[in-house]
Design an enzyme around this catalytic site. Structure first.
Site, PDB file in Angstrom:
ATOM      1  N   LYS A 199      73.137-122.804  67.304  1.00 28.23           N
ATOM      2  CA  LYS A 199      74.336-121.985  67.550  1.00 28.23           C
ATOM      3  C   LYS A 199      74.404-120.801  66.587  1.00 28.23           C
ATOM      4  CE  LYS A 199      77.989-124.155  64.847  1.00 28.23           C
ATOM      5  NZ  LYS A 199      78.131-123.169  63.792  1.00 28.23           N
ATOM      6  N   PHE A 226      76.753-125.456  52.874  1.00 27.11           N
ATOM      7  CA  PHE A 226      75.304-125.496  53.072  1.00 27.11           C
ATOM      8  C   PHE A 226      74.841-126.950  53.119  1.00 27.11           C
ATOM      9  CE2 PHE A 226      76.326-121.471  50.954  1.00 27.11           C
ATOM     10  CZ  PHE A 226      75.742-120.555  51.829  1.00 27.11           C
ATOM     11  N   ASN A 252      70.877-119.842  57.429  1.00 28.43           N
ATOM     12  CA  ASN A 252      70.413-120.692  58.529  1.00 28.43           C
ATOM     13  C   ASN A 252      69.356-119.977  59.365  1.00 28.43           C
ATOM     14  OD1 ASN A 252      71.897-122.864  57.814  1.00 28.43           O
ATOM     15  ND2 ASN A 252      73.254-122.876  59.579  1.00 28.43           N
ATOM     16  N   VAL A 254      81.545-131.937  58.376  1.00 27.62           N
ATOM     17  CA  VAL A 254      81.803-131.060  57.222  1.00 27.62           C
ATOM     18  C   VAL A 254      83.149-131.429  56.584  1.00 27.62           C
ATOM     19  CG1 VAL A 254      82.219-128.672  56.484  1.00 27.62           C
ATOM     20  CG2 VAL A 254      80.417-129.153  58.140  1.00 27.62           C
ATOM     21  N   THR A 266      81.529-122.076  59.783  1.00 26.60           N
ATOM     22  CA  THR A 266      80.635-120.915  59.890  1.00 26.60           C
ATOM     23  C   THR A 266      81.243-119.949  60.901  1.00 26.60           C
ATOM     24  OG1 THR A 266      78.766-122.334  59.375  1.00 26.60           O
ATOM     25  CG2 THR A 266      78.263-120.209  60.419  1.00 26.60           C
ATOM     26  N   GLY A 282      56.011-128.469  64.290  1.00 22.41           N
ATOM     27  CA  GLY A 282      56.260-129.598  65.191  1.00 22.41           C
ATOM     28  C   GLY A 282      57.087-129.176  66.378  1.00 22.41           C
ATOM     29  N   CYS A 324      73.717-126.772  64.184  1.00 18.50           N
ATOM     30  CA  CYS A 324      73.927-125.542  63.411  1.00 18.50           C
ATOM     31  C   CYS A 324      72.898-124.457  63.718  1.00 18.50           C
ATOM     32  CB  CYS A 324      73.921-125.871  61.932  1.00 18.50           C
ATOM     33  SG  CYS A 324      75.119-127.148  61.524  1.00 18.50           S
ATOM     34  N   LYS A 335      67.102-135.012  63.895  1.00 17.25           N
ATOM     35  CA  LYS A 335      66.302-135.237  62.691  1.00 17.25           C
ATOM     36  C   LYS A 335      66.677-136.615  62.155  1.00 17.25           C
ATOM     37  CE  LYS A 335      69.328-133.300  59.189  1.00 17.25           C
ATOM     38  NZ  LYS A 335      69.444-132.411  58.058  1.00 17.25           N
TER      39      LYS A 335
HETATM   40  C1  UGA Z   1      71.408-126.857  58.465  1.00 21.15           C
HETATM   41  C2  UGA Z   1      71.162-126.183  57.098  1.00 21.15           C
HETATM   42  O1  UGA Z   1      69.955-126.675  56.534  1.00 21.15           O
HETATM   43  C3  UGA Z   1      72.326-126.445  56.148  1.00 21.15           C
HETATM   44  O2  UGA Z   1      72.121-125.762  54.927  1.00 21.15           O
HETATM   45  C4  UGA Z   1      73.610-125.947  56.804  1.00 21.15           C
HETATM   46  O3  UGA Z   1      74.732-126.201  55.998  1.00 21.15           O
HETATM   47  C5  UGA Z   1      73.807-126.657  58.125  1.00 21.15           C
HETATM   48  O4  UGA Z   1      72.668-126.394  58.977  1.00 21.15           O
HETATM   49  C6  UGA Z   1      75.059-126.120  58.761  1.00 21.15           C
HETATM   50  O5  UGA Z   1      75.089-124.933  59.117  1.00 21.15           O
HETATM   51  O6  UGA Z   1      76.067-126.841  58.788  1.00 21.15           O
HETATM   52  P1  UGA Z   1      71.133-129.330  59.427  1.00 21.15           P
HETATM   53  O7  UGA Z   1      71.510-128.759  60.759  1.00 21.15           O
HETATM   54  O8  UGA Z   1      71.790-130.577  58.994  1.00 21.15           O
HETATM   55  O9  UGA Z   1      71.425-128.255  58.262  1.00 21.15           O
HETATM   56  O10 UGA Z   1      69.582-129.608  59.499  1.00 21.15           O
HETATM   57  P2  UGA Z   1      68.272-129.165  58.711  1.00 21.15           P
HETATM   58  O11 UGA Z   1      67.875-130.188  57.741  1.00 21.15           O
HETATM   59  O12 UGA Z   1      68.396-127.792  58.225  1.00 21.15           O
HETATM   60  O13 UGA Z   1      67.219-129.193  59.908  1.00 21.15           O
HETATM   61  C7  UGA Z   1      67.397-128.378  61.058  1.00 21.15           C
HETATM   62  C8  UGA Z   1      66.271-128.604  62.035  1.00 21.15           C
HETATM   63  O14 UGA Z   1      65.062-128.051  61.548  1.00 21.15           O
HETATM   64  C9  UGA Z   1      65.966-130.068  62.340  1.00 21.15           C
HETATM   65  O15 UGA Z   1      65.805-130.194  63.736  1.00 21.15           O
HETATM   66  C10 UGA Z   1      64.660-130.341  61.622  1.00 21.15           C
HETATM   67  O16 UGA Z   1      63.889-131.333  62.246  1.00 21.15           O
HETATM   68  C11 UGA Z   1      64.003-128.974  61.726  1.00 21.15           C
HETATM   69  N1  UGA Z   1      62.990-128.724  60.679  1.00 21.15           N
HETATM   70  C12 UGA Z   1      63.358-128.681  59.364  1.00 21.15           C
HETATM   71  C13 UGA Z   1      61.684-128.458  61.047  1.00 21.15           C
HETATM   72  O17 UGA Z   1      61.339-128.464  62.252  1.00 21.15           O
HETATM   73  N2  UGA Z   1      60.760-128.153  60.076  1.00 21.15           N
HETATM   74  C14 UGA Z   1      61.101-128.115  58.758  1.00 21.15           C
HETATM   75  O18 UGA Z   1      60.207-127.825  57.926  1.00 21.15           O
HETATM   76  C15 UGA Z   1      62.432-128.394  58.398  1.00 21.15           C
END
Ligand code: UGA
Length: 480
Positions: A275, A164, A220, A25, A135, A265, A272, A332
């Site tokens: 926690k 975000f 989140n 960040v 956060t 899945g 994020c 991811k």
């Molecule tokens: C997340 C939030 O999306 C951000 O907006 C936020 O700023 C960030 O946390 C944070 O608090 O710093 P991030 O952790 O990078 O971002 O990841 P995401 O893209 O949100 O994915 C989170 C998890 O959900 C991943 O494991 C992904 O594989 C999973 N996921 C996502 C699914 O299983 N299904 C979906 O449809 C989308």
């Protein structure tokens, strides 16, 4: 106007900014604010990390960040420092971008935030605005404001400005946010922070510090809730022959719902969601409130990993010295972050069953090898699947979507592919002779289920089963 970030950026007034913390960040915030034209000093107290940054190496993998950091260092707008005095000397703003990891009781540990804010207050110039990006539990901003007053720095303003940013698309998210949230009742200070973002086109929402802090957690937690909800629907799809991908598409077409974060899945991971959902539930407990939805969201997510484990164990039952290969380790794609990764959790569970695990990932193998040394890592996906009884696709890296599955079929000992992200071409894999297992893509073929249904209905009535709709018993019949 600059376009290095891939997003056209208009530079406004140059302001002096200190950013405390060079994690993902902090680094993204530093580089992007510099790209917007500000003079930024990013403070990192970890000497090794600081040395790396000062020698032009990035400690994290984040698409397009390296170019942005190096370009802004070269232009003189971005630099790195190891102490507060140097970083804060001329700063009008101090962004707090330090981690808030979970404590044993689930609460967010705000120690680093408080230390960083103290450092900023102590070394910052008169009129400093402390901007909290980390956060933090609701009330932390107020606590820091009191702390400043207590230290005779009533001139310091504290603004909550939650981030975000998604890992993997953080730079784009910075320049193209859905909203910029400014939490303060001090209109002047809020305007100052908003001015830092001039050049970014997004609605600016002014609110209280507490609402801004809560909005971050709620965002989140709601995203995690959508995923867990769809995973619950996926289990029902497996039981009933519906297809969760199709269901998600139809559900997401409702404007009130929208299409994002409905993919079933292995569930959510990362640094994020796990926690923050836990911290929000703990916050509820601290305030004597129940949070049954959050509890269920976490339980469902944990359950997905157990389901994956069970499917693997079923597939290798009776096989001597089974071998399982995981494709993907990062939580991811487009990140090298292993925190909260379902893959890492599943490997841990497999190891307790004495299963030989191999793994491949395009970028995270060095991190994984440090975390889980006993695993057979391979830098080539085809090599990783050699002799495997089961392949689990755990991260939907783009390269896995273009694998030669005929070659994989020939290299494997077994024939089971578990698609942990519902991204593979099921029909193609089945044609190649794979036993394809996914999450909610219909445990059985729809036609088989219709036939079973009809068989059940007609045999109850002593009639021959058939696929033809004419053979189906009309509802009126059954009432007769
Ligand atoms: C997340 C939030 O999306 C951000 O907006 C936020 O700023 C960030 O946390 C944070 O608090 O710093 P991030 O952790 O990078 O971002 O990841 P995401 O893209 O949100 O994915 C989170 C998890 O959900 C991943 O494991 C992904 O594989 C999973 N996921 C996502 C699914 O299983 N299904 C979906 O449809 C989308």
């Amino acid at each position: 106007m600059s376009v290095r970030s891939g997003v056209p950026v208009t530079r406004g007034n140059q302001l002096n900014v200190a950013v405390v913390g060079a994690g993902y960040v902090g680094l993204v915030t530093s580089a992007c604010l510099a790209e917007l034209g500000h003079r930024v000093i990013c403070l990192e107290i970890d000497r090794d990390r600081l040395n790396e940054l000062q020698s032009g190496r990035l400690p994290i993998y984040e698409p397009s960040l390296e170019d942005l950091v190096l370009g802004n260092v070269e232009s003189g707008r971005l630099s790195f420092a190891g102490d507060y005095a140097e970083a804060l000397a001329h700063a009008a703003f101090a962004f707090i971008c330090v981690p808030t990891p979970p404590l044993d009781n689930g609460h967010a540990d705000t120690r680093h935030v408080i230390t960083a804010a103290r450092g900023a207050v102590e070394h910052g110039a008169i009129g400093l605005t402390v901007v909290i990006k980390s956060t933090v539990p609701v009330g932390t901003g107020d606590h820091i404001a009191h702390l400043a007053v207590y230290r005779a720095r009533a001139d310091v303003c504290v603004v909550s400005n939650p981030e975000f940013l998604r890992q993997g698309t953080a730079v784009r998210d910075f320049f193209q946010p859905d909203r910029i949230v400014i939490g303060t009742k001090d209109h002047e200070a809020g305007r100052g922070v908003a001015e830092l973002y001039s050049g970014v086109s997004a609605p600016v929402v002014e609110t209280s510090r507490r609402s801004a802090e809560m909005a971050k957690y709620a965002s989140n937690a709601l995203l995690a809730t959508r995923i867990s909800f769809m995973n619950e629907i996926a289990a029902l799809c497996d039981a009933t022959g519906a297809n969760v991908d199709e269901v998600a598409r139809i559900v997401g077409m409702d404007e009130r719902i929208g299409p994002h974060f409905l993919r079933a899945g292995l569930g959510w991971g990362g640094s994020c969601f796990p926690k923050d959902v836990l911290a929000l539930a703990s916050m509820a407990a601290l305030h004597g409130r129940r949070a049954p939805i959050l509890d269920a969201v976490m339980a469902t997510n944990d359950g997905q990993r157990e389901v994956a484990l069970q499917r693997i164990l079923d597939a290798v039952a009776g096989i001597d010295d089974p071998r399982v290969t995981l494709l993907g380790l990062a939580f991811k794609p487009d990140t090298d972050d292993l925190r909260g990764s379902p893959a890492i959790d599943i490997i841990g569970r497999l190891s307790t069953h004495g299963i030989d695990v191999r793994a491949h990932d395009p970028v995270t193998i060095p991190n994984a090898a440090r975390l889980l040394p006993g695993i057979g890592y391979r830098t080539d996906a085809y090599e990783a699947v050699e002799g495997a009884d089961v392949v689990l696709l755990a991260t939907e890296w783009d390269e896995y979507l273009h694998l030669d599955w005929r070659r994989i079929r020939a290299a494997m000992r077994g024939d089971t592919v578990i698609d942990g992200r519902n991204v593979l071409n099921e029909a193609h894999l089945r044609r190649l002779g794979f036993r394809y297992v996914a999450f909610g893509r219909g445990g059985q073929d729809w036609h088989e289920l219709v036939e079973m249904d009809e068989h059940r209905t007609t045999s109850q009535r002593g009639r021959r089963p058939g696929r033809n709709a004419a053979n189906r018993v009309p509802v009126a019949d059954s009432a007769a």
